[in-house]
Scaffold this motif. Structure first.
Motif, PDB file in Angstrom:
ATOM      1  N   UNK A 184       0.936  -1.055  -0.142  1.00 38.68           N
ATOM      2  CA  UNK A 184       0.092   0.069  -0.062  1.00 38.68           C
ATOM      3  C   UNK A 184       0.991   1.342   0.048  1.00 38.68           C
ATOM      4  N   UNK A 185       2.136   1.043   0.664  1.00 40.93           N
ATOM      5  CA  UNK A 185       3.098   2.397   0.601  1.00 40.93           C
ATOM      6  C   UNK A 185       3.485   2.725  -0.672  1.00 40.93           C
ATOM      7  N   UNK A 186       3.658   2.046  -1.500  1.00 38.65           N
ATOM      8  CA  UNK A 186       3.902   2.189  -3.004  1.00 38.65           C
ATOM      9  C   UNK A 186       2.696   3.082  -3.795  1.00 38.65           C
ATOM     10  N   UNK A 187       1.687   2.713  -3.454  1.00 45.05           N
ATOM     11  CA  UNK A 187       0.487   3.477  -3.906  1.00 45.05           C
ATOM     12  C   UNK A 187       0.152   4.723  -3.370  1.00 45.05           C
ATOM     13  N   UNK A 188       0.611   4.913  -1.950  1.00 44.68           N
ATOM     14  CA  UNK A 188       0.569   6.130  -1.217  1.00 44.68           C
ATOM     15  C   UNK A 188       1.632   7.027  -1.798  1.00 44.68           C
ATOM     16  N   UNK A 189       2.778   6.547  -2.342  1.00 40.54           N
ATOM     17  CA  UNK A 189       3.776   7.313  -2.601  1.00 40.54           C
ATOM     18  C   UNK A 189       3.984   7.686  -4.075  1.00 40.54           C
ATOM     19  N   UNK A 190       2.534   7.322  -4.889  1.00 32.80           N
ATOM     20  CA  UNK A 190       2.482   7.776  -6.102  1.00 32.80           C
ATOM     21  C   UNK A 190       2.226   6.622  -7.228  1.00 32.80           C
ATOM     22  N   UNK A 191       2.558   5.373  -6.882  1.00 33.93           N
ATOM     23  CA  UNK A 191       2.502   4.375  -7.889  1.00 33.93           C
ATOM     24  C   UNK A 191       0.905   4.572  -8.402  1.00 33.93           C
ATOM     25  N   UNK A 192       0.679   4.415  -9.711  1.00 36.74           N
ATOM     26  CA  UNK A 192      -0.815   3.991 -10.095  1.00 36.74           C
ATOM     27  C   UNK A 192      -1.253   2.835 -10.334  1.00 36.74           C
TER      28      UNK A 192
END
Length: 332
Positions: free
Chosen positions: A207-215
């Motif tokens: 989830x952290x990747x998505x929170x950091x901008x991964x679409x």
């Protein structure tokens, strides 16, 4: 379609994630070491992660993964590699028809064999100076698509003369992809009957990747919605979930295994499952979804569970690839 330059100028590089060379503990350990050492996949500080990887994960996970690979291995080899090689040949034949002459198509894996550097060398040897790169990941993620371009950049650092590159960044909502996915499901239903509910299980990311901008998460939801609409499904007839999580960190939710365990109590006992993030059937679909998660569903009271295979080398998938590649060739 007619290209302006000689046919030798153009080529295509297909890239998928990768697979061990054989279903043995040493081979799986080599593959996992390369895969899990990529900071695109695991972004823990290198010194700490390498201690965990070498001291804990590889010794324990490699034998278990080798057993899982053995359960899905084909006589010809890894399903992912065998099907990918069929895609390569079918795509080259289809492009010959589409553009009127041969375009070299090479296959590479981000991890394992055939490697990205070797595939680029073969394209160069064939006289290719303009390369369309097609990562076979419909939904963009830093852990998949971006890793492909890291591999290409690393390989090209050794070359004096660089080729021109065009790439397919993502195609999660491309009409040709949505049509292919919906067509695959519809064809299955026509031949085998239709379940009362459709689960679309995507590979997860932290989830952290998505929170950091991964679409990636957004792309997955858009794919699922588009496919459901193309199939004419109402909101109560389909569900999205995310599989293959690792470790204690929170990944994208809802989790596939938890979703399947809960469905029978919710009245969903007749289920079809597809995996729209995977271009080729592999360990995560053939063992994790088709077998392991089926058991979760049935043990919870599920009665009918049907896994619908990936697009693989089906004609609709190859035609989709031709469409994406021709779009990149326009105006070049």
């Amino acid at each position: 379609m007619e290209l302006k330059h000689s046919s030798g100028n153009y080529g295509v590089l297909l890239v998928n994630l990768g697979t061990p060379d054989e279903p043995t503990t040493p081979a799986v350990r080599r593959y996992l070491n390369q895969f899990l050492s990529d900071p695109r996949v695991v972004d823990v500080p290198k010194w700490l992660w390498q201690c965990i990887l070498k001291g804990v994960i590889l010794p324990f996970r490699s034998p278990r993964a080798a057993k899982a690979y053995s359960s899905i291995w084909w006589e010809e080899g890894s399903p992912l590699r065998v099907i990918s090689e069929r895609q390569q040949k079918a795509l080259q034949d289809a492009l010959m028809f589409a553009v009127g002459h041969k375009l070299p198509v090479e296959l590479a894996m981000t991890y394992g064999q055939p490697s990205i550097p070797d595939a680029l060398e073969r394209l160069t040897a064939a006289g290719v100076t303009k390369i369309v790169v097609l990562p076979l990941f419909p939904q963009y993620s830093c852990s998949t698509t971006a890793a492909v371009f890291d591999g290409i950049a690393a390989a090209l650092k050794k070359q004096r003369l660089l080729p021109d590159l065009r790439s397919v960044h993502h195609y999660h909502d491309h009409p040709a992809f949505v049509k292919a996915m919906a067509g695959k499901v519809s064809a299955y239903w026509q031949q085998n009957g239709r379940g009362k509910h459709l689960l679309m299980s995507f590979h997860g990311i932290p989830q952290r990747y998505a929170d950091q901008g991964d679409p990636y998460a957004q792309h997955c939801h858009e794919t699922a919605t588009s496919v459901a609409e193309a199939l004419g499904l109402s909101a109560t007839e389909w569900t999205i979930s995310f599989q293959s999580r690792v470790g204690r960190e929170q990944w994208l939710t809802p989790y596939t295994d938890d979703t399947l365990k809960a469905m029978p109590a919710q009245g969903i006992k007749d289920l079809d499952v597809i995996c729209p993030a995977f271009s080729v059937d592999c360990l995560e679909t053939l063992e994790e979804i088709k077998e392991e998660n089926r058991e979760y569903f049935e043990h919870a009271g599920g009665e009918q569970y049907r896994y619908i295979e990936c697009l693989n080398d089906s004609p609709c998938h190859i035609q989709m690839m031709v469409t994406l590649i021709k779009e990149q060739l326009v105006g070049w």
